[in-house]
Scaffold this motif. Structure first.
Motif, PDB file in Angstrom:
ATOM      1  N   ILE A  23       0.835  -1.203   0.000  1.00  0.00           N
ATOM      2  CA  ILE A  23       0.000   0.000   0.000  1.00  0.00           C
ATOM      3  C   ILE A  23       0.866   1.248   0.000  1.00  0.00           C
ATOM      4  CG2 ILE A  23      -1.691   1.318   1.338  1.00  0.00           C
ATOM      5  CD1 ILE A  23      -2.792  -1.341   2.373  1.00  0.00           C
ATOM      6  N   ASP A  26       2.684   1.900  -3.327  1.00  0.00           N
ATOM      7  CA  ASP A  26       1.850   2.051  -4.515  1.00  0.00           C
ATOM      8  C   ASP A  26       1.305   3.483  -4.558  1.00  0.00           C
ATOM      9  OD1 ASP A  26       0.256   1.815  -6.698  1.00  0.00           O
ATOM     10  OD2 ASP A  26      -1.147   0.375  -5.827  1.00  0.00           O
ATOM     11  N   THR A  28      -0.801   4.833  -6.499  1.00  0.00           N
ATOM     12  CA  THR A  28      -2.250   4.855  -6.736  1.00  0.00           C
ATOM     13  C   THR A  28      -3.019   4.668  -5.444  1.00  0.00           C
ATOM     14  OG1 THR A  28      -1.898   3.945  -8.948  1.00  0.00           O
ATOM     15  CG2 THR A  28      -4.118   3.821  -8.054  1.00  0.00           C
ATOM     16  N   SER A  29      -2.555   3.757  -4.595  1.00  0.00           N
ATOM     17  CA  SER A  29      -3.236   3.527  -3.321  1.00  0.00           C
ATOM     18  C   SER A  29      -3.166   4.759  -2.431  1.00  0.00           C
ATOM     19  CB  SER A  29      -2.617   2.320  -2.611  1.00  0.00           C
ATOM     20  OG  SER A  29      -2.771   1.144  -3.382  1.00  0.00           O
ATOM     21  N   ILE A  32      -5.628   7.359  -3.835  1.00  0.00           N
ATOM     22  CA  ILE A  32      -7.027   7.037  -3.555  1.00  0.00           C
ATOM     23  C   ILE A  32      -7.331   7.147  -2.060  1.00  0.00           C
ATOM     24  CG2 ILE A  32      -8.742   5.178  -3.631  1.00  0.00           C
ATOM     25  CD1 ILE A  32      -7.478   4.209  -6.193  1.00  0.00           C
ATOM     26  N   ALA A  33      -6.373   6.798  -1.234  1.00  0.00           N
ATOM     27  CA  ALA A  33      -6.631   6.731   0.203  1.00  0.00           C
ATOM     28  C   ALA A  33      -6.587   8.091   0.888  1.00  0.00           C
ATOM     29  CB  ALA A  33      -5.626   5.790   0.868  1.00  0.00           C
ATOM     30  N   ILE A 205     -12.564   3.449  -0.658  1.00  0.00           N
ATOM     31  CA  ILE A 205     -11.454   2.860   0.091  1.00  0.00           C
ATOM     32  C   ILE A 205     -11.662   1.362   0.267  1.00  0.00           C
ATOM     33  CG2 ILE A 205     -10.212   2.874   2.282  1.00  0.00           C
ATOM     34  CD1 ILE A 205      -9.724   5.321   0.550  1.00  0.00           C
ATOM     35  N   LEU A 209     -10.311  -0.427  -3.633  1.00  0.00           N
ATOM     36  CA  LEU A 209      -8.929  -0.825  -3.372  1.00  0.00           C
ATOM     37  C   LEU A 209      -8.804  -2.334  -3.158  1.00  0.00           C
ATOM     38  CD1 LEU A 209      -7.488   2.001  -1.080  1.00  0.00           C
ATOM     39  CD2 LEU A 209      -6.950   1.524  -3.469  1.00  0.00           C
ATOM     40  N   THR A 210      -9.710  -2.904  -2.366  1.00  0.00           N
ATOM     41  CA  THR A 210      -9.601  -4.343  -2.116  1.00  0.00           C
ATOM     42  C   THR A 210     -10.008  -5.177  -3.321  1.00  0.00           C
ATOM     43  OG1 THR A 210     -11.808  -4.277  -1.120  1.00  0.00           O
ATOM     44  CG2 THR A 210      -9.924  -4.142   0.361  1.00  0.00           C
ATOM     45  N   TYR A 244      -6.282  -2.885   5.110  1.00  0.00           N
ATOM     46  CA  TYR A 244      -7.238  -1.967   4.488  1.00  0.00           C
ATOM     47  C   TYR A 244      -8.302  -1.513   5.481  1.00  0.00           C
ATOM     48  CZ  TYR A 244      -5.108  -2.946  -0.003  1.00  0.00           C
ATOM     49  OH  TYR A 244      -4.212  -3.041  -1.038  1.00  0.00           O
ATOM     50  N   GLN A 299      -7.657  -7.468 -12.379  1.00  0.00           N
ATOM     51  CA  GLN A 299      -7.801  -6.175 -11.725  1.00  0.00           C
ATOM     52  C   GLN A 299      -8.800  -5.276 -12.439  1.00  0.00           C
ATOM     53  OE1 GLN A 299      -4.245  -4.260  -9.835  1.00  0.00           O
ATOM     54  NE2 GLN A 299      -3.099  -5.698 -11.102  1.00  0.00           N
TER      55      GLN A 299
END
Length: 387
Positions: A23, A26, A28-29, A32-33, A205, A209-210, A244, A299
């Motif tokens: 996480i 990354d 991207t994570s 987004i987070a 989130i 993400l998951t 997560y 994905q």
């Protein structure tokens, strides 16, 4: 082989550390987070506004009498109306077509004469004639059209009542209404839009993400390495959930802090019910995202399914933007099985009412059931894939 067989807390810590590093590394994570939630809060808090501010209208005064000028002045002096004078209805109609105004009021040439007849009727104890006004509105926006009509009607009634009172004339008995807003005293839409937007953020989130987690393992070939190791299925599932979940709780607290301290939306609840509702909703959407990821092993497909099955229902059918009671009965039945609907109710209650456990009890029970359902389905599907 049982899903809980040969469980090791040491292996679980190692797997959780691996997921956490993925996480953190990354971009991207991280985007987004932490970046996307704040951007969404400001968009829904300041970019989307369901309140009615100043409405632009036109005014055509065909009567040059003092009465007509006085009534026109009452319209112009209203804090809710931005009035522009037009020489003819044709010019006002053109402005309405080009959306420069939302409606226009025509004061007819016999305005003063009808006012005199109405006052004579009041003096004689008879009901007055209807208001001698023509109000034309833009029906492409029904809410705004209703506001324009209501403002014009209210301006007329207030002006006529003040005129009659100044002349000592009797007025028909009226009901005095005193309005009080509970829970949202300022009646600002931002106070319920921002709590609702936190539901969308938690959906992103949790589900989005998951939805990429297990599919990414299969695409990169690391799932085969996990299968060949002594790691149990329960450890794999928990290692995908715990990081997560903690990330979601951090983002939830961040959103509450930004909404309360930066955007000025008062949070009247306390931490225990917030964590209870947020945890159950997170577990629901986490289980949903993991279910999509486990089922597709891709994905792109998992992200698309998460967008359609989780994010869009949370946006449209949770009661966040659209009133559920005004939806058709079949759609209302669909909303009753959407977890976001119950989290919207919970977080809006915590923001605007406080710790009302009687209101929160049913959402908590439903979110408990959905969390158990989606996590159970994920565990069952994972067992089929891993054996």
């Amino acid at each position: 082989m049982n899903i809980c067989s040969s469980f090791s807390l040491r292996r679980l810590r190692a797997l959780c550390r691996k997921e956490t590093l993925q996480i953190v590394r990354d971009p991207t994570s991280i985007l987004i987070a932490f970046i996307l939630p704040v951007v969404m809060l400001f968009i829904f808090g300041y970019g989307i506004n369901l309140d009615t501010g100043v409405t632009r209208i036109g005014l055509i005064c065909e009567d040059t009498s003092a009465d007509a000028r006085q009534f026109a002045a009452s319209l112009t002096g209203s804090p809710y109306l931005d009035v522009t004078d037009y020489a003819s209805p044709a010019l006002a109609g053109e402005a309405l077509t080009r959306s420069r105004i939302r409606g226009f009021v025509v004061i007819p040439s016999d305005f003063s004469a009808k006012i005199r007849r109405a006052e004579s009727a009041l003096t004689a104890g008879e009901p007055p004639e209807p208001a001698p006004l023509l109000v034309i509105t833009d029906g492409t926006e029904p809410n705004t059209a209703n506001f324009v009509q209501a403002y014009a009607r209210g301006a007329w009634q207030n002006w006529f009542a003040q005129r009659a009172a100044a002349r000592g004339q009797p007025m028909p008995p009226a009901i005095s209404i005193e309005s009080t807003f509970w829970y949202n005293p300022s009646a600002e839409s931002r106070n319920y839009l921002i709590p609702g937007s936190i539901t969308l953020i938690m959906t992103v989130i949790g589900a989005l993400l998951t939805a990429l987690v297990v599919a990414r393992e299969w695409e990169r070939g690391t799932m085969e390495s996990l299968l060949s190791s002594p790691v149990s299925r329960l450890e794999i599932l928990l290692s995908k959930i715990i990081p997560y979940y903690l990330l979601g709780i951090i983002v939830l607290l961040l959103c509450i802090a930004v909404a309360h301290f930066v955007m000025g939306v008062q949070f009247r609840g306390s931490l225990p019910p917030l964590l209870a509702c947020g945890s159950l909703f997170l577990l629901s959407v986490l289980g949903m995202g993991l279910l999509f990821s486990t089922a597709t092993r891709n994905q792109f497909n998992a992200a698309q399914i998460a967008l359609i099955a989780a994010f869009l229902p949370a946006m449209m059918l949770s009661g966040f933007l659209f009133e559920i009671s005004s939806m058709p009965a079949p759609i209302r039945a669909v909303t009753s099985v959407i977890p976001a609907r119950y989290f919207v109710t919970s977080i809006q209650t915590l923001f605007q009412v406080g710790d009302s456990w009687r209101t929160l009890l049913y959402p908590l029970l439903f979110l408990t059931g959905t969390a158990a359902l989606f996590l159970g389905l994920t565990a069952k599907l994972t067992r089929k894939r891993l054996e």
